[in-house]
Design a protein around this motif. Structure first.
Motif, PDB file in Angstrom:
ATOM      1  N   PRO A 133       0.779  -1.236   0.000  1.00  0.00           N
ATOM      2  CA  PRO A 133       0.000   0.000   0.000  1.00  0.00           C
ATOM      3  C   PRO A 133       0.812   1.289   0.000  1.00  0.00           C
ATOM      4  CG  PRO A 133       0.148  -0.829   2.226  1.00  0.00           C
ATOM      5  CD  PRO A 133       0.996  -1.741   1.374  1.00  0.00           C
ATOM      6  N   THR A 134       1.803   1.397  -0.833  1.00  0.00           N
ATOM      7  CA  THR A 134       2.534   2.663  -0.950  1.00  0.00           C
ATOM      8  C   THR A 134       2.938   2.868  -2.400  1.00  0.00           C
ATOM      9  OG1 THR A 134       4.666   1.573  -0.437  1.00  0.00           O
ATOM     10  CG2 THR A 134       3.477   2.580   1.404  1.00  0.00           C
ATOM     11  N   PRO A 135       3.136   4.155  -2.762  1.00  0.00           N
ATOM     12  CA  PRO A 135       3.197   5.377  -1.962  1.00  0.00           C
ATOM     13  C   PRO A 135       1.814   5.900  -1.567  1.00  0.00           C
ATOM     14  CG  PRO A 135       4.457   5.581  -4.030  1.00  0.00           C
ATOM     15  CD  PRO A 135       3.585   4.381  -4.154  1.00  0.00           C
ATOM     16  N   VAL A 136       1.789   6.628  -0.425  1.00  0.00           N
ATOM     17  CA  VAL A 136       0.593   7.344   0.022  1.00  0.00           C
ATOM     18  C   VAL A 136       1.015   8.789   0.296  1.00  0.00           C
ATOM     19  CG1 VAL A 136      -1.152   7.570   1.822  1.00  0.00           C
ATOM     20  CG2 VAL A 136      -0.493   5.296   1.003  1.00  0.00           C
ATOM     21  N   PHE A 137       0.580   9.692  -0.567  1.00  0.00           N
ATOM     22  CA  PHE A 137       0.949  11.110  -0.469  1.00  0.00           C
ATOM     23  C   PHE A 137      -0.293  11.939  -0.159  1.00  0.00           C
ATOM     24  CE2 PHE A 137       1.271  15.390  -1.958  1.00  0.00           C
ATOM     25  CZ  PHE A 137       2.568  15.784  -1.710  1.00  0.00           C
ATOM     26  N   LEU A 138      -0.196  12.793   0.861  1.00  0.00           N
ATOM     27  CA  LEU A 138      -1.229  13.771   1.179  1.00  0.00           C
ATOM     28  C   LEU A 138      -0.564  15.133   1.343  1.00  0.00           C
ATOM     29  CD1 LEU A 138      -3.255  11.896   3.979  1.00  0.00           C
ATOM     30  CD2 LEU A 138      -3.721  11.893   1.529  1.00  0.00           C
ATOM     31  N   GLY A 139      -1.099  16.147   0.677  1.00  0.00           N
ATOM     32  CA  GLY A 139      -0.600  17.513   0.828  1.00  0.00           C
ATOM     33  C   GLY A 139      -1.750  18.455   1.105  1.00  0.00           C
ATOM     34  N   ALA A 140      -1.434  19.706   1.385  1.00  0.00           N
ATOM     35  CA  ALA A 140      -2.494  20.684   1.654  1.00  0.00           C
ATOM     36  C   ALA A 140      -1.998  22.087   1.358  1.00  0.00           C
ATOM     37  CB  ALA A 140      -2.956  20.600   3.110  1.00  0.00           C
ATOM     38  N   ASN A 141      -2.764  22.817   0.539  1.00  0.00           N
ATOM     39  CA  ASN A 141      -2.489  24.229   0.262  1.00  0.00           C
ATOM     40  C   ASN A 141      -3.824  24.948   0.095  1.00  0.00           C
ATOM     41  OD1 ASN A 141      -1.364  26.668  -0.405  1.00  0.00           O
ATOM     42  ND2 ASN A 141      -0.793  26.093  -2.491  1.00  0.00           N
ATOM     43  N   PRO A 142      -4.157  25.836   1.022  1.00  0.00           N
ATOM     44  CA  PRO A 142      -3.405  26.205   2.219  1.00  0.00           C
ATOM     45  C   PRO A 142      -3.438  25.116   3.284  1.00  0.00           C
ATOM     46  CG  PRO A 142      -5.517  27.340   2.178  1.00  0.00           C
ATOM     47  CD  PRO A 142      -5.397  26.627   0.858  1.00  0.00           C
ATOM     48  N   ALA A 143      -2.311  24.985   3.998  1.00  0.00           N
ATOM     49  CA  ALA A 143      -2.250  23.995   5.058  1.00  0.00           C
ATOM     50  C   ALA A 143      -3.106  24.399   6.247  1.00  0.00           C
ATOM     51  CB  ALA A 143      -0.800  23.801   5.509  1.00  0.00           C
ATOM     52  N   ARG A 144      -3.283  25.705   6.421  1.00  0.00           N
ATOM     53  CA  ARG A 144      -4.116  26.213   7.515  1.00  0.00           C
ATOM     54  C   ARG A 144      -4.978  27.352   6.995  1.00  0.00           C
ATOM     55  NH1 ARG A 144      -3.231  27.125  13.322  1.00  0.00           N
ATOM     56  NH2 ARG A 144      -1.103  26.333  13.091  1.00  0.00           N
ATOM     57  N   VAL A 145      -6.252  27.301   7.302  1.00  0.00           N
ATOM     58  CA  VAL A 145      -7.171  28.414   7.063  1.00  0.00           C
ATOM     59  C   VAL A 145      -7.662  28.877   8.433  1.00  0.00           C
ATOM     60  CG1 VAL A 145      -9.322  29.174   5.990  1.00  0.00           C
ATOM     61  CG2 VAL A 145      -7.875  27.494   4.828  1.00  0.00           C
ATOM     62  N   SER A 146      -7.515  30.167   8.719  1.00  0.00           N
ATOM     63  CA  SER A 146      -7.843  30.681  10.045  1.00  0.00           C
ATOM     64  C   SER A 146      -8.793  31.859   9.961  1.00  0.00           C
ATOM     65  CB  SER A 146      -6.562  31.115  10.779  1.00  0.00           C
ATOM     66  OG  SER A 146      -5.655  30.048  10.914  1.00  0.00           O
ATOM     67  N   TYR A 147      -9.468  32.111  11.061  1.00  0.00           N
ATOM     68  CA  TYR A 147     -10.299  33.303  11.208  1.00  0.00           C
ATOM     69  C   TYR A 147     -10.135  33.821  12.632  1.00  0.00           C
ATOM     70  CZ  TYR A 147     -14.323  36.206  12.211  1.00  0.00           C
ATOM     71  OH  TYR A 147     -15.119  37.241  12.617  1.00  0.00           O
ATOM     72  N   ALA A 148      -9.740  35.089  12.759  1.00  0.00           N
ATOM     73  CA  ALA A 148      -9.598  35.745  14.060  1.00  0.00           C
ATOM     74  C   ALA A 148      -8.744  34.913  15.016  1.00  0.00           C
ATOM     75  CB  ALA A 148     -10.972  36.014  14.674  1.00  0.00           C
ATOM     76  N   GLY A 149      -7.665  34.342  14.459  1.00  0.00           N
ATOM     77  CA  GLY A 149      -6.758  33.558  15.277  1.00  0.00           C
ATOM     78  C   GLY A 149      -7.226  32.149  15.573  1.00  0.00           C
ATOM     79  N   ARG A 150      -8.376  31.756  15.028  1.00  0.00           N
ATOM     80  CA  ARG A 150      -8.903  30.411  15.242  1.00  0.00           C
ATOM     81  C   ARG A 150      -8.801  29.605  13.953  1.00  0.00           C
ATOM     82  NH1 ARG A 150     -12.107  33.938  18.155  1.00  0.00           N
ATOM     83  NH2 ARG A 150     -12.383  33.420  20.367  1.00  0.00           N
ATOM     84  N   THR A 151      -8.451  28.343  14.088  1.00  0.00           N
ATOM     85  CA  THR A 151      -8.260  27.479  12.925  1.00  0.00           C
ATOM     86  C   THR A 151      -9.602  27.010  12.384  1.00  0.00           C
ATOM     87  OG1 THR A 151      -6.101  26.727  13.718  1.00  0.00           O
ATOM     88  CG2 THR A 151      -7.225  25.341  12.098  1.00  0.00           C
ATOM     89  N   ILE A 152      -9.804  27.207  11.078  1.00  0.00           N
ATOM     90  CA  ILE A 152     -10.984  26.713  10.384  1.00  0.00           C
ATOM     91  C   ILE A 152     -10.697  25.357   9.755  1.00  0.00           C
ATOM     92  CG2 ILE A 152     -12.650  27.196   8.552  1.00  0.00           C
ATOM     93  CD1 ILE A 152     -12.792  29.112  10.954  1.00  0.00           C
ATOM     94  N   SER A 153      -9.539  25.241   9.134  1.00  0.00           N
ATOM     95  CA  SER A 153      -9.170  23.993   8.455  1.00  0.00           C
ATOM     96  C   SER A 153      -7.672  23.789   8.590  1.00  0.00           C
ATOM     97  CB  SER A 153      -9.564  24.057   6.977  1.00  0.00           C
ATOM     98  OG  SER A 153      -9.034  22.951   6.264  1.00  0.00           O
ATOM     99  N   ARG A 154      -7.279  22.584   8.975  1.00  0.00           N
ATOM    100  CA  ARG A 154      -5.862  22.231   9.080  1.00  0.00           C
ATOM    101  C   ARG A 154      -5.758  20.711   8.959  1.00  0.00           C
ATOM    102  NH1 ARG A 154      -2.263  22.364  14.215  1.00  0.00           N
ATOM    103  NH2 ARG A 154      -0.156  22.350  13.342  1.00  0.00           N
ATOM    104  N   PRO A 155      -5.907  20.179   7.753  1.00  0.00           N
ATOM    105  CA  PRO A 155      -6.050  18.726   7.599  1.00  0.00           C
ATOM    106  C   PRO A 155      -4.836  17.916   8.003  1.00  0.00           C
ATOM    107  CG  PRO A 155      -5.878  19.814   5.461  1.00  0.00           C
ATOM    108  CD  PRO A 155      -6.057  20.892   6.480  1.00  0.00           C
TER     109      PRO A 155
END
Length: 308
Positions: A133-155
């Motif tokens: 079961p390889t390769p297994v690649f996961l990426g994220a852009n944007p890696a973090r989405v925030s609002y008012a200092g709080r994380t909305i998405s950070r997979p």
């Protein structure tokens, strides 16, 4: 996997089936990993009807644990977020993912499949009902989405946070050994190479030099990547890592929000993580097995024992 792959092939219309169904011997197409927005083999999910799209996602779900499937679906959805962030100029689309099946899953003892697009590449190779079961690649852009200092998405939060926890747990002396460069690389070192560990030396801090807390944290980090797989596959992979020494290496600053990278490397294990943009908000992660990516080790043994 056999059932899901067979169902998908049956759901594909003729032109899409011609794109998705490849011979297992098509080595260049089968031994492939490409997580950038580039042309790639296979049938595009965007071109499939509702039933075929669902069949493609059900096949993907056979390769991932529930939480990793949720990570994958968040990564797919981020294509729309990224497209808006870029002013809609690139035309990114959350259905721009491709599926390919090599060989006949209904009849062949040896076959494989891949689900792939921007920041997602999952390859499963099967021989005699054993899954590699390889390769297994996961990426994220944007890696973090925030609002008012709080994380909305950070997979990919667990991958970053546990890596930092390990760096903290090894202490000042261990960090001096583990940090092999003050600059992070532009990408993971294995990149899109079909050979996982070409020119990647096992540098950094060795597992044998870790104290109990740090060693437990290293084990947790390895388990995090293996647990991307369904429980049965993850357990099997854990027994196949081998008895060689593991090494943990870090590149770049240690302060959050800056470009950074780490890897864990063993005889038949390569885990890489990076956060590559200037603001540290574009992540790549991969689980690879240098000896058994794309089923390499079992296929090599088969070829050696069989006249062709």
């Amino acid at each position: 996997m056999r059932d899901a792959a067979t169902t998908l092939l049956a759901a594909l219309p003729g032109p899409a089936r011609e794109l998705a169904a490849r011979p297992f011997g098509a080595e260049a197409d089968r031994r492939w990993i490409e997580y950038r927005p580039r042309p790639r083999p296979g049938a595009c999910v965007a071109d499939l009807d509702r039933a075929a799209r669902k069949a493609a996602h059900r096949l993907l779900a056979t390769a991932l644990s529930p939480h990793a499937y949720a990570q994958a679906m968040t990564i797919v959805a981020l294509e729309e977020v990224l497209d808006r962030q870029e002013g809609w100029h690139r035309g990114r689309h959350s259905d721009d993912y491709w599926v390919t099946i090599f060989g006949d899953p209904g009849r062949d003892d040896q076959w494989s499949w891949r689900f792939e697009g921007h920041h997602l590449s999952i390859t499963m190779t099967i021989r005699d009902d054993q899954v590699f079961p390889t390769p297994v690649f996961l990426g994220a852009n944007p890696a973090r989405v925030s609002y008012a200092g709080r994380t909305i998405s950070r997979p990919l939060a667990p991958e970053e946070d546990l890596g930092r926890a390990l760096l903290e747990a090894i202490g000042p002396t261990g960090r001096r050994a583990a940090i092999i460069s003050d600059e992070a690389p532009d990408d993971i070192h294995s990149g899109t190479s079909p050979v996982a560990d070409a020119r990647i030396e096992p540098l950094g801090m060795s597992a044998s030099g870790l104290g109990p807390t740090a060693r437990a944290t290293l084990d947790q980090l390895v388990a995090l990547y293996l647990d991307r797989l369904p429980a049965e596959l993850a357990a099997a992979e854990a027994t196949r890592i081998g008895g060689g020494e593991l090494h943990f290496a870090w590149q770049g600053p240690t302060r959050p929000g800056r470009r950074h990278y780490y890897r864990i490397q063993g005889d038949d294990l390569l885990i890489e993580y990076d956060n590559t943009s200037d603001d540290g908000n574009h992540a790549h992660t991969v689980l690879r097995r240098p000896h058994s990516d794309f089923g390499n080790d079992v296929l090599a043994a088969h070829r050696a024992a069989t006249a062709h």
